[in-house]
Design a protein around this motif. Structure first.
Motif, mmCIF file in Angstrom:
data_model
loop_
_atom_site.group_PDB
_atom_site.id
_atom_site.type_symbol
_atom_site.label_atom_id
_atom_site.label_comp_id
_atom_site.label_asym_id
_atom_site.label_seq_id
_atom_site.Cartn_x
_atom_site.Cartn_y
_atom_site.Cartn_z
ATOM 1 N N ILE A 6 17.073 -106.140 -111.261
ATOM 2 C CA ILE A 6 16.817 -104.600 -111.354
ATOM 3 C C ILE A 6 15.395 -104.692 -111.783
ATOM 4 C CG2 ILE A 6 17.484 -104.501 -113.539
ATOM 5 C CD1 ILE A 6 18.360 -101.589 -113.121
ATOM 6 N N GLU A 7 14.507 -103.365 -111.619
ATOM 7 C CA GLU A 7 13.236 -103.357 -112.150
ATOM 8 C C GLU A 7 13.058 -103.422 -113.777
ATOM 9 O OE1 GLU A 7 9.173 -102.092 -112.325
ATOM 10 O OE2 GLU A 7 10.309 -103.101 -110.886
ATOM 11 N N PRO A 8 12.173 -104.246 -114.324
ATOM 12 C CA PRO A 8 12.021 -104.561 -115.664
ATOM 13 C C PRO A 8 12.046 -102.986 -116.283
ATOM 14 C CG PRO A 8 10.749 -106.005 -114.591
ATOM 15 C CD PRO A 8 11.314 -105.107 -113.509
ATOM 16 N N LEU A 9 12.699 -102.950 -117.471
ATOM 17 C CA LEU A 9 12.607 -101.606 -118.248
ATOM 18 C C LEU A 9 12.846 -100.150 -117.775
ATOM 19 C CD1 LEU A 9 9.150 -102.976 -120.086
ATOM 20 C CD2 LEU A 9 11.703 -103.323 -120.796
ATOM 21 N N LEU A 10 13.460 -100.504 -116.552
ATOM 22 C CA LEU A 10 13.799 -99.099 -115.948
ATOM 23 C C LEU A 10 14.913 -98.285 -116.712
ATOM 24 C CD1 LEU A 10 13.606 -97.592 -113.245
ATOM 25 C CD2 LEU A 10 15.539 -98.721 -112.491
ATOM 26 N N LEU A 11 15.885 -99.164 -117.174
ATOM 27 C CA LEU A 11 16.760 -98.067 -118.040
ATOM 28 C C LEU A 11 16.405 -97.837 -119.437
ATOM 29 C CD1 LEU A 11 19.927 -99.906 -116.610
ATOM 30 C CD2 LEU A 11 18.986 -97.963 -115.749
ATOM 31 N N LEU A 12 15.644 -98.848 -119.786
ATOM 32 C CA LEU A 12 15.546 -98.738 -121.391
ATOM 33 C C LEU A 12 14.467 -97.537 -121.731
ATOM 34 C CD1 LEU A 12 15.340 -100.475 -124.007
ATOM 35 C CD2 LEU A 12 13.248 -101.427 -123.542
ATOM 36 N N THR A 13 13.629 -96.805 -120.706
ATOM 37 C CA THR A 13 12.950 -95.527 -120.967
ATOM 38 C C THR A 13 13.926 -94.659 -121.469
ATOM 39 O OG1 THR A 13 11.494 -96.119 -119.240
ATOM 40 C CG2 THR A 13 11.500 -94.068 -119.975
ATOM 41 N N PHE A 14 15.107 -94.538 -120.852
ATOM 42 C CA PHE A 14 16.064 -93.475 -121.033
ATOM 43 C C PHE A 14 16.691 -93.689 -122.526
ATOM 44 C CE2 PHE A 14 16.486 -93.180 -116.557
ATOM 45 C CZ PHE A 14 15.825 -91.844 -116.346
ATOM 46 N N VAL A 15 16.897 -95.103 -122.703
ATOM 47 C CA VAL A 15 17.597 -95.337 -124.063
ATOM 48 C C VAL A 15 16.813 -95.133 -125.292
ATOM 49 C CG1 VAL A 15 18.629 -97.380 -125.369
ATOM 50 C CG2 VAL A 15 19.138 -97.215 -123.073
ATOM 51 N N GLU A 16 15.220 -95.387 -125.108
ATOM 52 C CA GLU A 16 14.522 -95.290 -126.054
ATOM 53 C C GLU A 16 14.275 -93.639 -126.462
ATOM 54 O OE1 GLU A 16 10.504 -96.239 -125.780
ATOM 55 O OE2 GLU A 16 10.447 -96.367 -123.458
ATOM 56 N N ASN A 17 14.270 -93.060 -125.499
ATOM 57 C CA ASN A 17 14.263 -91.524 -125.604
ATOM 58 C C ASN A 17 15.039 -90.757 -126.271
ATOM 59 O OD1 ASN A 17 11.394 -91.187 -124.409
ATOM 60 N ND2 ASN A 17 12.192 -90.758 -122.245
ATOM 61 N N ALA A 18 16.511 -91.316 -125.843
ATOM 62 C CA ALA A 18 17.552 -90.908 -126.731
ATOM 63 C C ALA A 18 17.559 -91.067 -128.168
ATOM 64 C CB ALA A 18 18.845 -91.406 -125.927
ATOM 65 N N PHE A 19 17.164 -92.457 -128.182
ATOM 66 C CA PHE A 19 16.971 -92.574 -129.957
ATOM 67 C C PHE A 19 15.864 -91.973 -130.718
ATOM 68 C CE2 PHE A 19 19.695 -96.362 -128.936
ATOM 69 C CZ PHE A 19 20.433 -96.287 -129.924
ATOM 70 N N LYS A 20 14.699 -91.556 -129.976
ATOM 71 C CA LYS A 20 13.751 -90.916 -130.231
ATOM 72 C C LYS A 20 13.776 -89.534 -130.647
ATOM 73 C CE LYS A 20 8.878 -90.055 -129.551
ATOM 74 N NZ LYS A 20 7.415 -90.266 -128.638
ATOM 75 N N TYR A 21 14.719 -88.830 -129.895
ATOM 76 C CA TYR A 21 15.033 -87.519 -130.139
ATOM 77 C C TYR A 21 16.184 -87.129 -130.594
ATOM 78 C CZ TYR A 21 10.336 -87.220 -127.649
ATOM 79 O OH TYR A 21 9.172 -87.635 -127.445
ATOM 80 N N ALA A 22 16.985 -87.926 -130.649
ATOM 81 C CA ALA A 22 18.448 -87.761 -131.180
ATOM 82 C C ALA A 22 18.565 -87.459 -132.829
ATOM 83 C CB ALA A 22 19.325 -88.824 -130.869
ATOM 84 N N ASP A 23 19.417 -86.533 -132.670
ATOM 85 C CA ASP A 23 19.744 -85.906 -134.092
ATOM 86 C C ASP A 23 21.158 -86.252 -134.468
ATOM 87 O OD1 ASP A 23 20.372 -84.768 -136.603
ATOM 88 O OD2 ASP A 23 19.471 -82.795 -135.910
ATOM 89 N N ASN A 35 7.798 -91.124 -115.288
ATOM 90 C CA ASN A 35 7.408 -92.344 -114.740
ATOM 91 C C ASN A 35 8.597 -93.019 -114.232
ATOM 92 O OD1 ASN A 35 4.936 -91.795 -115.660
ATOM 93 N ND2 ASN A 35 5.005 -93.401 -117.274
ATOM 94 N N THR A 36 9.810 -93.108 -114.783
ATOM 95 C CA THR A 36 10.807 -93.642 -114.452
ATOM 96 C C THR A 36 11.416 -92.941 -113.047
ATOM 97 O OG1 THR A 36 11.552 -94.161 -116.595
ATOM 98 C CG2 THR A 36 13.138 -94.152 -115.045
ATOM 99 N N LYS A 37 11.167 -91.909 -112.827
ATOM 100 C CA LYS A 37 11.778 -91.003 -111.657
ATOM 101 C C LYS A 37 10.789 -91.589 -110.609
ATOM 102 C CE LYS A 37 13.352 -86.694 -113.461
ATOM 103 N NZ LYS A 37 13.232 -85.131 -113.652
ATOM 104 N N MET A 38 9.475 -91.701 -110.865
ATOM 105 C CA MET A 38 8.520 -92.092 -109.588
ATOM 106 C C MET A 38 8.756 -93.547 -109.441
ATOM 107 S SD MET A 38 6.349 -91.225 -107.706
ATOM 108 C CE MET A 38 5.729 -89.689 -108.413
ATOM 109 N N LYS A 39 9.220 -94.422 -110.478
ATOM 110 C CA LYS A 39 9.705 -95.827 -110.134
ATOM 111 C C LYS A 39 10.861 -95.853 -109.278
ATOM 112 C CE LYS A 39 9.054 -98.601 -113.658
ATOM 113 N NZ LYS A 39 9.129 -99.102 -114.933
ATOM 114 N N LEU A 40 11.929 -95.250 -109.594
ATOM 115 C CA LEU A 40 12.921 -94.987 -108.792
ATOM 116 C C LEU A 40 12.711 -94.529 -107.237
ATOM 117 C CD1 LEU A 40 15.401 -93.372 -111.312
ATOM 118 C CD2 LEU A 40 15.632 -95.530 -110.437
#
Length: 319
Positions: A227-244, A286-291
């Motif tokens: 798989i492309e490096p760090l492709l899924l990690l973007t969604f994971v980090e955004n979830a933690f950054k904005y999660a309550d 960015n992730t959408k464009m990479k996909l």
């Protein structure tokens, strides 16, 4: 071609025909046509019309008249038992109006087909170069974004003087080593990518340990795919950054079956934390464009945001 129009099938005659055809073909292909296409459209039109006019004029002047009697029973057919020798010469009308026009038309068709193929290859090469440059920019943008968020997590732990701060720094160094070792940005083994995601989740789990409502599920033979490096990690980090995590759990599920990766992530958030999340939009876009660039027609991405709950589902077909 039916060479009977020249009167006989002698080898010498055929050699002359092929020799004339070859000369006219390559003169037109390598000299005349390349010279023509470098001209302006107006000049090309003038040259084409001039050629047609000259050709018709020469045909009127030099084209021999049609025979008035059947050629297969000539009046002077010898009756003394001696055959007249075959005339294996090629006159001007044969060269210009029979052999020549065929060779010129055929070489012109081949020339423009070759040019079309060549231009198509150039366009494909330019498009590939454009996409490669665009992908390189996207990759360079996402790495600082990721480390910035991870450092924020360490900063939060250092403020509370957490005993887990050294361990988090060690985990982050492992993640940084993983990213730097893949700076050539070749596709990585999916199992390594999942391991890297688990390390990031561990950092965040330590940071939000008091909530204890981070749920993760990983299932599948990840070691057999890339798989492309760090492709899924973007969604994971955004979830933690904005999660309550006070409003609800953060759920992450990655399932792989028959090469189809099913990635689900859900988190709750406060609207005030997500109204102007330019960083989040940058990472997701960015992730959408990479996909789009790397997995055309091999993925389906659904994002659902109802104002308090954010859900992402990505189905990705891997090789």
């Amino acid at each position: 071609m039916d060479y009977s129009i020249f009167g006989n099938f002698l080898l010498l005659m055929n050699l002359k025909i092929f020799l004339v055809s070859i000369i006219l073909f390559y003169i037109n292909y390598y000299i005349f046509l390349p010279l023509i296409i470098r001209q302006t459209p107006k000049k090309i039109l003038i040259i084409t019309i001039s050629f047609i006019v000259v050709y018709i004029a020469l045909m009127i002047v030099f084209m021999p008249p049609l025979p008035q009697h059947p050629p297969f029973l000539p009046k002077d057919f010898p009756k003394d038992g001696k055959m007249k020798p075959f005339n294996n010469s090629i006159n001007f009308s044969d060269i210009f109006f029979r052999i020549g026009i065929f060779s010129i038309i055929f070489s012109t068709l081949i020339f423009f087909v070759d040019k079309w193929i060549e231009n198509k290859k150039k366009i494909s090469a330019l498009e590939f170069e454009r996409q490669s440059s665009q992908l390189k920019i996207l990759r360079e943008q996402i790495n600082p974004h990721f480390f910035f968020n991870a450092l924020n997590s360490i900063y939060s732990l250092s403020i509370t003087q957490s005993k887990d701060t050294p361990r988090v720094i060690l985990i982050l160094s492992d993640i940084m080593r993983y990213v730097l070792n893949n700076k050539n940005m070749q596709r990585n083994n999916l199992n390594d990518e999942i391991t890297n995601i688990k390390k990031y989740i561990e950092i965040q789990s330590i940071r939000f340990s008091k909530f204890n409502n981070i749920n993760c599920k990983f299932y599948g033979n990840f070691d057999s795919y890339e798989i492309e490096p760090l492709l899924l990690l973007t969604f994971v980090e955004n979830a933690f950054k904005y999660a309550d995590l006070r409003k609800g759990p953060l759920d992450i599920k990655i399932v792989l079956e028959n090469g189809l990766l099913d990635f689900d992530i859900r988190n709750f958030y406060e609207r005030k934390n997500n109204e102007k999340s330019d960083d989040s939009k940058l990472g997701v876009e960015n992730t959408k464009m990479k996909l789009h660039l790397l997995y055309p027609e091999k993925y389906k991405l659904d994002i659902d945001d109802n104002g308090s709950e954010y859900k992402i589902n990505l189905k990705l077909q891997l090789n």
